[in-house]
Design a protein around this motif. Structure first.
Motif, PDB file in Angstrom:
ATOM      1  N   ALA A  16     -10.325 -11.342  -2.612  1.00 55.55           N
ATOM      2  CA  ALA A  16      -9.258 -10.840  -1.764  1.00 55.55           C
ATOM      3  C   ALA A  16      -9.587 -10.952  -0.278  1.00 55.55           C
ATOM      4  N   PHE A  17      -9.226 -12.089   0.303  1.00 52.62           N
ATOM      5  CA  PHE A  17      -9.407 -12.264   1.740  1.00 52.62           C
ATOM      6  C   PHE A  17      -8.057 -12.101   2.418  1.00 52.62           C
ATOM      7  N   ALA A  18      -8.109 -11.799   3.684  1.00 52.54           N
ATOM      8  CA  ALA A  18      -6.897 -11.476   4.441  1.00 52.54           C
ATOM      9  C   ALA A  18      -5.756 -12.460   4.219  1.00 52.54           C
ATOM     10  N   LEU A  19      -6.016 -13.707   4.453  1.00 50.49           N
ATOM     11  CA  LEU A  19      -4.939 -14.691   4.392  1.00 50.49           C
ATOM     12  C   LEU A  19      -4.221 -14.696   3.045  1.00 50.49           C
ATOM     13  N   GLU A  20      -4.983 -14.705   1.994  1.00 50.27           N
ATOM     14  CA  GLU A  20      -4.374 -14.754   0.664  1.00 50.27           C
ATOM     15  C   GLU A  20      -3.564 -13.496   0.380  1.00 50.27           C
ATOM     16  N   VAL A  21      -4.125 -12.373   0.733  1.00 48.33           N
ATOM     17  CA  VAL A  21      -3.424 -11.116   0.466  1.00 48.33           C
ATOM     18  C   VAL A  21      -2.101 -11.082   1.215  1.00 48.33           C
ATOM     19  N   ARG A  22      -2.154 -11.452   2.476  1.00 54.25           N
ATOM     20  CA  ARG A  22      -0.927 -11.447   3.254  1.00 54.25           C
ATOM     21  C   ARG A  22       0.102 -12.407   2.691  1.00 54.25           C
ATOM     22  N   ARG A  23      -0.350 -13.581   2.308  1.00 51.39           N
ATOM     23  CA  ARG A  23       0.603 -14.557   1.770  1.00 51.39           C
ATOM     24  C   ARG A  23       1.179 -14.106   0.441  1.00 51.39           C
ATOM     25  N   GLU A  24       0.367 -13.424  -0.312  1.00 44.04           N
ATOM     26  CA  GLU A  24       0.850 -12.903  -1.594  1.00 44.04           C
ATOM     27  C   GLU A  24       2.032 -11.963  -1.344  1.00 44.04           C
ATOM     28  N   ILE A  25       1.902 -11.107  -0.370  1.00 43.96           N
ATOM     29  CA  ILE A  25       2.988 -10.170  -0.046  1.00 43.96           C
ATOM     30  C   ILE A  25       4.198 -10.927   0.484  1.00 43.96           C
ATOM     31  N   GLU A  26       3.952 -11.868   1.354  1.00 41.49           N
ATOM     32  CA  GLU A  26       5.068 -12.601   1.941  1.00 41.49           C
ATOM     33  C   GLU A  26       5.859 -13.353   0.877  1.00 41.49           C
ATOM     34  N   ARG A  27       5.155 -13.916  -0.071  1.00 42.18           N
ATOM     35  CA  ARG A  27       5.842 -14.622  -1.146  1.00 42.18           C
ATOM     36  C   ARG A  27       6.654 -13.646  -1.992  1.00 42.18           C
ATOM     37  N   SER A  28       5.993 -12.616  -2.463  1.00 41.38           N
ATOM     38  CA  SER A  28       6.626 -11.696  -3.404  1.00 41.38           C
ATOM     39  C   SER A  28       7.760 -10.892  -2.795  1.00 41.38           C
ATOM     40  N   ALA A  29       7.579 -10.456  -1.587  1.00 43.99           N
ATOM     41  CA  ALA A  29       8.590  -9.589  -0.985  1.00 43.99           C
ATOM     42  C   ALA A  29       9.552 -10.370  -0.099  1.00 43.99           C
ATOM     43  N   GLU A  30       9.304 -11.651   0.043  1.00 42.01           N
ATOM     44  CA  GLU A  30      10.179 -12.490   0.872  1.00 42.01           C
ATOM     45  C   GLU A  30      10.359 -11.923   2.269  1.00 42.01           C
ATOM     46  N   ARG A  31       9.244 -11.682   2.912  1.00 41.76           N
ATOM     47  CA  ARG A  31       9.270 -11.152   4.267  1.00 41.76           C
ATOM     48  C   ARG A  31       7.952 -11.527   4.927  1.00 41.76           C
ATOM     49  N   THR A  32       7.910 -11.402   6.247  1.00 41.41           N
ATOM     50  CA  THR A  32       6.656 -11.697   6.936  1.00 41.41           C
ATOM     51  C   THR A  32       5.826 -10.433   7.065  1.00 41.41           C
ATOM     52  N   VAL A  33       4.552 -10.628   7.272  1.00 38.72           N
ATOM     53  CA  VAL A  33       3.628  -9.515   7.445  1.00 38.72           C
ATOM     54  C   VAL A  33       2.786  -9.829   8.667  1.00 38.72           C
ATOM     55  N   SER A  34       3.010  -9.116   9.735  1.00 41.76           N
ATOM     56  CA  SER A  34       2.241  -9.373  10.952  1.00 41.76           C
ATOM     57  C   SER A  34       0.814  -8.866  10.779  1.00 41.76           C
ATOM     58  N   ARG A  35      -0.093  -9.474  11.536  1.00 38.86           N
ATOM     59  CA  ARG A  35      -1.481  -9.029  11.450  1.00 38.86           C
ATOM     60  C   ARG A  35      -1.583  -7.548  11.760  1.00 38.86           C
ATOM     61  N   GLY A  36      -0.859  -7.133  12.781  1.00 37.84           N
ATOM     62  CA  GLY A  36      -0.904  -5.734  13.168  1.00 37.84           C
ATOM     63  C   GLY A  36      -0.544  -4.818  12.016  1.00 37.84           C
ATOM     64  N   ALA A  37       0.578  -5.086  11.390  1.00 39.22           N
ATOM     65  CA  ALA A  37       1.036  -4.261  10.278  1.00 39.22           C
ATOM     66  C   ALA A  37      -0.014  -4.271   9.165  1.00 39.22           C
ATOM     67  N   PHE A  38      -0.524  -5.441   8.921  1.00 38.81           N
ATOM     68  CA  PHE A  38      -1.475  -5.611   7.834  1.00 38.81           C
ATOM     69  C   PHE A  38      -2.774  -4.822   8.050  1.00 38.81           C
ATOM     70  N   TYR A  39      -3.427  -5.064   9.151  1.00 38.91           N
ATOM     71  CA  TYR A  39      -4.708  -4.397   9.379  1.00 38.91           C
ATOM     72  C   TYR A  39      -4.574  -2.907   9.621  1.00 38.91           C
ATOM     73  N   THR A  40      -3.500  -2.507  10.278  1.00 40.52           N
ATOM     74  CA  THR A  40      -3.294  -1.080  10.494  1.00 40.52           C
ATOM     75  C   THR A  40      -3.216  -0.372   9.145  1.00 40.52           C
ATOM     76  N   THR A  41      -2.476  -0.965   8.252  1.00 39.38           N
ATOM     77  CA  THR A  41      -2.318  -0.375   6.929  1.00 39.38           C
ATOM     78  C   THR A  41      -3.641  -0.362   6.176  1.00 39.38           C
ATOM     79  N   LEU A  42      -4.379  -1.458   6.280  1.00 43.86           N
ATOM     80  CA  LEU A  42      -5.684  -1.509   5.616  1.00 43.86           C
ATOM     81  C   LEU A  42      -6.603  -0.412   6.145  1.00 43.86           C
ATOM     82  N   ASP A  43      -6.609  -0.231   7.447  1.00 48.01           N
ATOM     83  CA  ASP A  43      -7.462   0.795   8.033  1.00 48.01           C
ATOM     84  C   ASP A  43      -7.103   2.175   7.496  1.00 48.01           C
ATOM     85  N   ARG A  44      -5.803   2.423   7.394  1.00 50.99           N
ATOM     86  CA  ARG A  44      -5.373   3.729   6.893  1.00 50.99           C
ATOM     87  C   ARG A  44      -5.738   3.900   5.433  1.00 50.99           C
ATOM     88  N   LEU A  45      -5.603   2.837   4.677  1.00 52.04           N
ATOM     89  CA  LEU A  45      -5.961   2.910   3.271  1.00 52.04           C
ATOM     90  C   LEU A  45      -7.457   3.156   3.115  1.00 52.04           C
TER      91      LEU A  45
END
Lengths: 111, 111
Positions: free
Chosen positions: B25-54
């Motif tokens: 599970a590296f950043a790029l793959e995880v983000r793309r997985e979400i973008e594919r499945s949810a049909e939306r973009t995921v900005s780095r900011g949104a992504f890492y902020t959420t990871l930090d909180r998790l």
DNA sequence: CTTATGCGTCTACAATGTATACACAGCAGT
DNA sequence: ACTGCTGTGTATACATTGTAGACGCATAAG
């Protein structure tokens, strides 16, 4: 390209709980449905605030049922999910279904 | 008695996407997985902020994979869902499963 | 060296989640 | 009548999540 119409976690629960009540979706029943299913409490504030937001988005509407109940002074809301609300709900869930593929064993489904 | 450990919508998606990647599970793959499945973009900011909180909640952890890749200067994160994260994910989904009972026709499931 | 792509950090703001207090009404029970 | 309990809905405020954009550094290709 953010999500077209983001539906929060609690918003989804409220929509589902209303659908569960079919035509008789009054506040108390809807709240209790959520409390039972999610094993948590739902304060009036949380509940109505969310309903108001869902209405602004056009996902929920309500009719004033006070006419039936002459005793009450204020309004008595009977809730219903709109067609748009149903569509939004479907879309939110579609993403989850896709992301959950193959993870049934890990996630302990409720078949 | 609020929810024990509330998991937001996007947080759940991130957890699921990491699980989909298993050990890699590296950043790029995880983000793309979400973008594919949810049909939306995921900005780095949104992504890492959420990871930090998790991570602060103890639902995700990562190891520094830079040792393998001498070229990089900074860290290179390899993500994983913790046991607690898995439990939280299960609980969030349990409530939904219960609330969705009998609504399959309305919601257009993906069996 | 310029462009493109990737990794991760930081900051700020918008949208959701949630509780509490206010106000009124009906129904027991004493 | 007075009190306590339950129920309906409103208003306000604050905590938590969602999300974007800019900053900085590095590698690869042209």
């Amino acid at each position: 390209m953010s999500p077209k119409s983001f539906l929060g976690e609690f918003e989804q629960m409220v929509l589902l709980a209303i659908l569960q009540q079919a035509d008789e979706a009054f506040a108390l029943e809807v709240r209790r449905e959520i409390e039972r299913s999610a094993e948590r409490t739902v304060s009036r504030g949380a509940f109505y605030t969310t309903l108001d937001r869902l209405e602004r988005k056009g996902f929920v509407r309500w009719t004033d049922a006070v006419s039936q109940d002459t005793r009450r002074s204020g309004p008595l809301r009977r809730f219903a999910v709109t067609r748009a609300g149903l569509v939004a709900l479907r879309e939110s869930r579609k993403a989850f279904d896709t992301l959950s593929r193959g993870l049934d064993r890990l996630l302990g489904e409720t078949p």
